[in-house]
Design an enzyme around this catalytic site. Sequence first.
Site, PDB file in Angstrom:
ATOM      1  N   GLN A 114       0.830  -1.207   0.000  1.00 27.05           N
ATOM      2  CA  GLN A 114       0.000   0.000   0.000  1.00 27.05           C
ATOM      3  C   GLN A 114       0.862   1.255   0.000  1.00 27.05           C
ATOM      4  O   GLN A 114       1.743   1.423   0.835  1.00 27.05           O
ATOM      5  CB  GLN A 114      -0.910   0.008   1.234  1.00 27.05           C
ATOM      6  CG  GLN A 114      -1.722   1.266   1.445  1.00 27.05           C
ATOM      7  CD  GLN A 114      -3.050   1.268   0.713  1.00 27.05           C
ATOM      8  OE1 GLN A 114      -3.370   0.323   0.006  1.00 27.05           O
ATOM      9  NE2 GLN A 114      -3.822   2.317   0.879  1.00 27.05           N
ATOM     10  N   ARG A 119       7.896   5.523   1.835  1.00 29.29           N
ATOM     11  CA  ARG A 119       7.582   5.988   3.192  1.00 29.29           C
ATOM     12  C   ARG A 119       8.049   4.997   4.251  1.00 29.29           C
ATOM     13  O   ARG A 119       7.863   5.220   5.444  1.00 29.29           O
ATOM     14  CB  ARG A 119       6.074   6.211   3.332  1.00 29.29           C
ATOM     15  CG  ARG A 119       5.243   4.938   3.152  1.00 29.29           C
ATOM     16  CD  ARG A 119       3.753   5.202   3.211  1.00 29.29           C
ATOM     17  NE  ARG A 119       2.997   3.951   3.222  1.00 29.29           N
ATOM     18  CZ  ARG A 119       1.840   3.781   3.835  1.00 29.29           C
ATOM     19  NH1 ARG A 119       1.308   4.786   4.516  1.00 29.29           N
ATOM     20  NH2 ARG A 119       1.221   2.630   3.799  1.00 29.29           N
ATOM     21  N   HIS A 189       0.845  12.534   0.959  1.00 26.10           N
ATOM     22  CA  HIS A 189      -0.373  12.214   1.735  1.00 26.10           C
ATOM     23  C   HIS A 189      -0.483  13.167   2.928  1.00 26.10           C
ATOM     24  O   HIS A 189      -0.439  12.753   4.094  1.00 26.10           O
ATOM     25  CB  HIS A 189      -0.271  10.764   2.211  1.00 26.10           C
ATOM     26  CG  HIS A 189      -1.567  10.128   2.598  1.00 26.10           C
ATOM     27  ND1 HIS A 189      -2.450  10.705   3.492  1.00 26.10           N
ATOM     28  CD2 HIS A 189      -2.127   8.963   2.213  1.00 26.10           C
ATOM     29  CE1 HIS A 189      -3.480   9.903   3.651  1.00 26.10           C
ATOM     30  NE2 HIS A 189      -3.317   8.842   2.875  1.00 26.10           N
ATOM     31  N   ASP A 236     -13.293  10.122   1.120  1.00 30.66           N
ATOM     32  CA  ASP A 236     -12.159   9.581   0.369  1.00 30.66           C
ATOM     33  C   ASP A 236     -12.471   9.815  -1.099  1.00 30.66           C
ATOM     34  O   ASP A 236     -13.140   9.019  -1.742  1.00 30.66           O
ATOM     35  CB  ASP A 236     -11.962   8.096   0.667  1.00 30.66           C
ATOM     36  CG  ASP A 236     -10.641   7.558   0.108  1.00 30.66           C
ATOM     37  OD1 ASP A 236      -9.947   8.324  -0.594  1.00 30.66           O
ATOM     38  OD2 ASP A 236     -10.316   6.391   0.374  1.00 30.66           O
ATOM     39  N   GLU A 286      -4.340  16.118  -0.284  1.00 40.06           N
ATOM     40  CA  GLU A 286      -3.155  15.501  -0.858  1.00 40.06           C
ATOM     41  C   GLU A 286      -2.968  15.916  -2.315  1.00 40.06           C
ATOM     42  O   GLU A 286      -3.910  15.894  -3.092  1.00 40.06           O
ATOM     43  CB  GLU A 286      -3.276  13.973  -0.791  1.00 40.06           C
ATOM     44  CG  GLU A 286      -3.676  13.455   0.586  1.00 40.06           C
ATOM     45  CD  GLU A 286      -4.107  11.999   0.551  1.00 40.06           C
ATOM     46  OE1 GLU A 286      -3.587  11.244  -0.311  1.00 40.06           O
ATOM     47  OE2 GLU A 286      -4.972  11.618   1.361  1.00 40.06           O
TER      48      GLU A 286
END
Length: 310
Positions: A114, A119, A189, A236, A286
């Site tokens: 994901q 990150r 993000h 979302d 974002e």
Amino acid sequence: MVAMSLIWSFPPLTASAKPRRVNRYSGVAMASASVNVDNVKVTQGLGDLPKIDLTSVHGSEAEIYLFGGCVTSWKVASKDLLFVRPDAIFDGKKPISGGLPHCFPQFGPGAIQQHGFARNVNWSLVNSENVEGNPVITLELKDTPYSRSMWDYSFLALYKVTLHRNTLSTELRITNTDEKPFSFTTALHTYFRASVTGASVTGLKGCKTLNKNPDPKNPVEGKEERDVVTFPGFVDCVYLDAPEELQLDNGLGDKITIKNTNWSDAVLWNPHLSMEACYKDFVCVENAKIGQVELEHNQSWTATQLLSLA
């Protein structure tokens, strides 16, 4: 302008290894930690993870963790405008939940983990500057056996962070150093501190939307008709071909302008009751590149983001 280049990096992960904390202080890291480049300091952060503290001559501050290359704090007049979730884990194993996490080379779910691996690995500090009292740093990420175990390409990512009086700017540059072409998606993000009941975003009217409410796996196509977009519950939503400038009212008395170049899309997110402990305290606005970016050998792609407090 004063500039100094320094490298602070850590051993790469092997292809079979899971992300693990490899950034215990070594002699090299300890020496790097003692170097002050004007308003740039390398210090020990939460979980003993190395972080970079930036301080502008005007009093604004920012901090960036080398793990994930993640900006976790941006303060103007001692007020932090970013948000790190209370359940964030600083152990060098899981991505830091908050601030400005990278999504690369994949945004969202897909063929690899994901939001990709950027990150979830250590970046290197390769340059720091002081421009008229404002700190500028550049972080670097290259492919490793760990990254190639899931995405088999050579690449170079450079991430430049600049702090001014009331602005925080970032520049992400991805270069294909492989002999073969590759493609990727990416995003920042960004978590903003907010009062979710009072927060709103303007500038999205007319955008084509991919709404993941109620089913994130089956987004519904639509068009944004509202002048002011709010966060009344679970949100979302992807906004395709979004404008280069948006305005965020965080519901706490702050108005933040979000400008970008080459981040073609935007995403609004708030988990609502699925994150009951903290959903009221933040919203995500974002900048993203939802469509595939295709790069041939030695080609680069660059995108910038400028956050400004009114």
